[in-house]
Design a protein around this motif. Structure first.
Motif, PDB file in Angstrom:
ATOM      1  N   GLU A  70      38.122  53.982  38.801  1.00 27.81           N
ATOM      2  CA  GLU A  70      38.101  54.280  37.371  1.00 27.81           C
ATOM      3  C   GLU A  70      37.629  53.037  36.627  1.00 27.81           C
ATOM      4  OE1 GLU A  70      41.990  55.672  36.034  1.00 27.81           O
ATOM      5  OE2 GLU A  70      42.322  56.570  37.997  1.00 27.81           O
TER       6      GLU A  70
ATOM      7  N   ARG B  28      43.786  66.123  33.661  1.00 24.84           N
ATOM      8  CA  ARG B  28      44.395  65.601  32.434  1.00 24.84           C
ATOM      9  C   ARG B  28      45.568  64.721  32.848  1.00 24.84           C
ATOM     10  NH1 ARG B  28      43.024  64.143  27.553  1.00 24.84           N
ATOM     11  NH2 ARG B  28      44.616  64.499  26.007  1.00 24.84           N
TER      12      ARG B  28
ATOM     13  N   ARG C 158      27.864  58.851  34.351  1.00 26.17           N
ATOM     14  CA  ARG C 158      27.698  58.228  33.041  1.00 26.17           C
ATOM     15  C   ARG C 158      26.988  56.886  33.161  1.00 26.17           C
ATOM     16  NH1 ARG C 158      33.934  58.850  30.981  1.00 26.17           N
ATOM     17  NH2 ARG C 158      34.057  61.110  31.099  1.00 26.17           N
TER      18      ARG C 158
ATOM     19  N   ARG D 291      43.697  58.866  29.541  1.00 26.67           N
ATOM     20  CA  ARG D 291      43.591  60.215  28.969  1.00 26.67           C
ATOM     21  C   ARG D 291      42.212  60.443  28.364  1.00 26.67           C
ATOM     22  NH1 ARG D 291      48.105  63.519  28.481  1.00 26.67           N
ATOM     23  NH2 ARG D 291      47.163  64.545  26.688  1.00 26.67           N
ATOM     24  N   GLU D 292      41.619  59.402  27.822  1.00 29.10           N
ATOM     25  CA  GLU D 292      40.259  59.514  27.294  1.00 29.10           C
ATOM     26  C   GLU D 292      39.256  59.632  28.443  1.00 29.10           C
ATOM     27  OE1 GLU D 292      37.249  56.845  24.537  1.00 29.10           O
ATOM     28  OE2 GLU D 292      39.397  56.514  24.312  1.00 29.10           O
TER      29      GLU D 292
ATOM     30  N   GLY E 299      39.850  60.959  31.559  1.00 31.50           N
ATOM     31  CA  GLY E 299      40.017  62.159  32.366  1.00 31.50           C
ATOM     32  C   GLY E 299      39.146  63.315  31.917  1.00 31.50           C
ATOM     33  N   LEU E 300      38.388  63.866  32.848  1.00 27.42           N
ATOM     34  CA  LEU E 300      37.554  65.026  32.559  1.00 27.42           C
ATOM     35  C   LEU E 300      38.046  66.244  33.339  1.00 27.42           C
ATOM     36  CD1 LEU E 300      34.031  63.341  32.603  1.00 27.42           C
ATOM     37  CD2 LEU E 300      35.379  64.010  30.621  1.00 27.42           C
ATOM     38  N   THR E 301      38.122  66.102  34.651  1.00 27.11           N
ATOM     39  CA  THR E 301      38.567  67.210  35.495  1.00 27.11           C
ATOM     40  C   THR E 301      40.080  67.350  35.447  1.00 27.11           C
ATOM     41  OG1 THR E 301      36.691  66.881  36.959  1.00 27.11           O
ATOM     42  CG2 THR E 301      38.530  68.166  37.821  1.00 27.11           C
TER      43      THR E 301
ATOM     44  N   THR F  48      29.689  57.976  39.533  1.00 30.29           N
ATOM     45  CA  THR F  48      29.693  58.266  38.108  1.00 30.29           C
ATOM     46  C   THR F  48      28.457  59.067  37.732  1.00 30.29           C
ATOM     47  OG1 THR F  48      29.903  57.311  35.892  1.00 30.29           O
ATOM     48  CG2 THR F  48      28.523  56.120  37.453  1.00 30.29           C
TER      49      THR F  48
END
Length: 144
Positions: free
Chosen positions: A84, A31, A122, A24-25, A27-29, A120
Motif C-alpha cells: 500500500e 472497505r 494509478r 479508508r481513502e 481502499g477500493l475493493t 497499481t
C-alpha cells in the motif's frame, strides 16, 4: 509545503487514526474496518519483515507506505513488495510519494532485497519517473 517541511519516518502507534483515515481513502475493493485495522496495525509495526512509513508535514500524517520483504527461490534471496502506498488528496505532487518510496528502497537494500515491486493501476508516469518499469500482469482472486 516545502521539502524541508516533509519528514519520512517509521509509523508509530500514535499514527493509527491518521493512517486509518488514509487507508479508508485508499481502499477500493475492500472497505477498511477499524476493528481489523486495530488488530493488524500493531502487528505490522512489530513485524521485522514489514515496514510502515509515514510522511509527516505540518504536524500531520499526509501519506503512508506499507511494504514487506520476503524470501524467494527464483530471485536468489529476498525481494521487497509495496503493498500500500497512499498520499492524501490535496497533498499529491509535492514529493510525498517519492519520499516514501525512496525511504522504502533504502530499507529494502538494507534487507538485501534484489528488487522492489508493486501492483497499481494509478500514476504509471510517477513510477516510471522513479525508475520502475512495467514487468508483469497482476492477477487476483478475492476470497472474502
Amino acid at each position: 509545503m516545502t521539502s524541508d517541511d516533509l519528514h519520512i519516518r517509521r509509523a508509530e502507534p500514535s499514527d493509527a487514526d491518521e493512517i486509518f483515515a488514509l487507508a479508508r481513502e485508499f481502499g477500493l475493493t475492500f472497505r477498511p474496518e477499524r476493528a481489523a485495522f486495530d488488530l493488524a496495525f500493531p502487528q505490522l509495526l512489530e513485524n521485522k519483515d514489514a515496514l510502515v512509513l509515514t510522511a509527516v508535514a505540518e504536524g500531520r500524517v499526509h501519506g503512508y507506505l506499507l511494504g514487506f520483504v520476503h524470501l524467494t527461490l527464483f530471485a536468489n534471496g529476498p525481494v521487497a513488495w509495496v503493498e500500500e502506498a497512499m498520499v492524501q488528496s490535496g497533498y499529491r505532487r509535492q514529493g510525498i510519494g517519492r519520499g516514501l518510496l525512496e525511504e522504502f528502497e533504502v530499507w529494502a537494500r538494507e534487507k538485501q532485497a534484489g528488487y522492489v515491486a508493486l501492483a497499481t493501476r494509478r500514476a504509471p508516469e510517477f513510477y516510471r519517473a522513479l525508475g520502475y518499469e512495467q514487468s508483469a500482469n497482476f492477477y487476483r482472486k478475492v476470497l472474502r
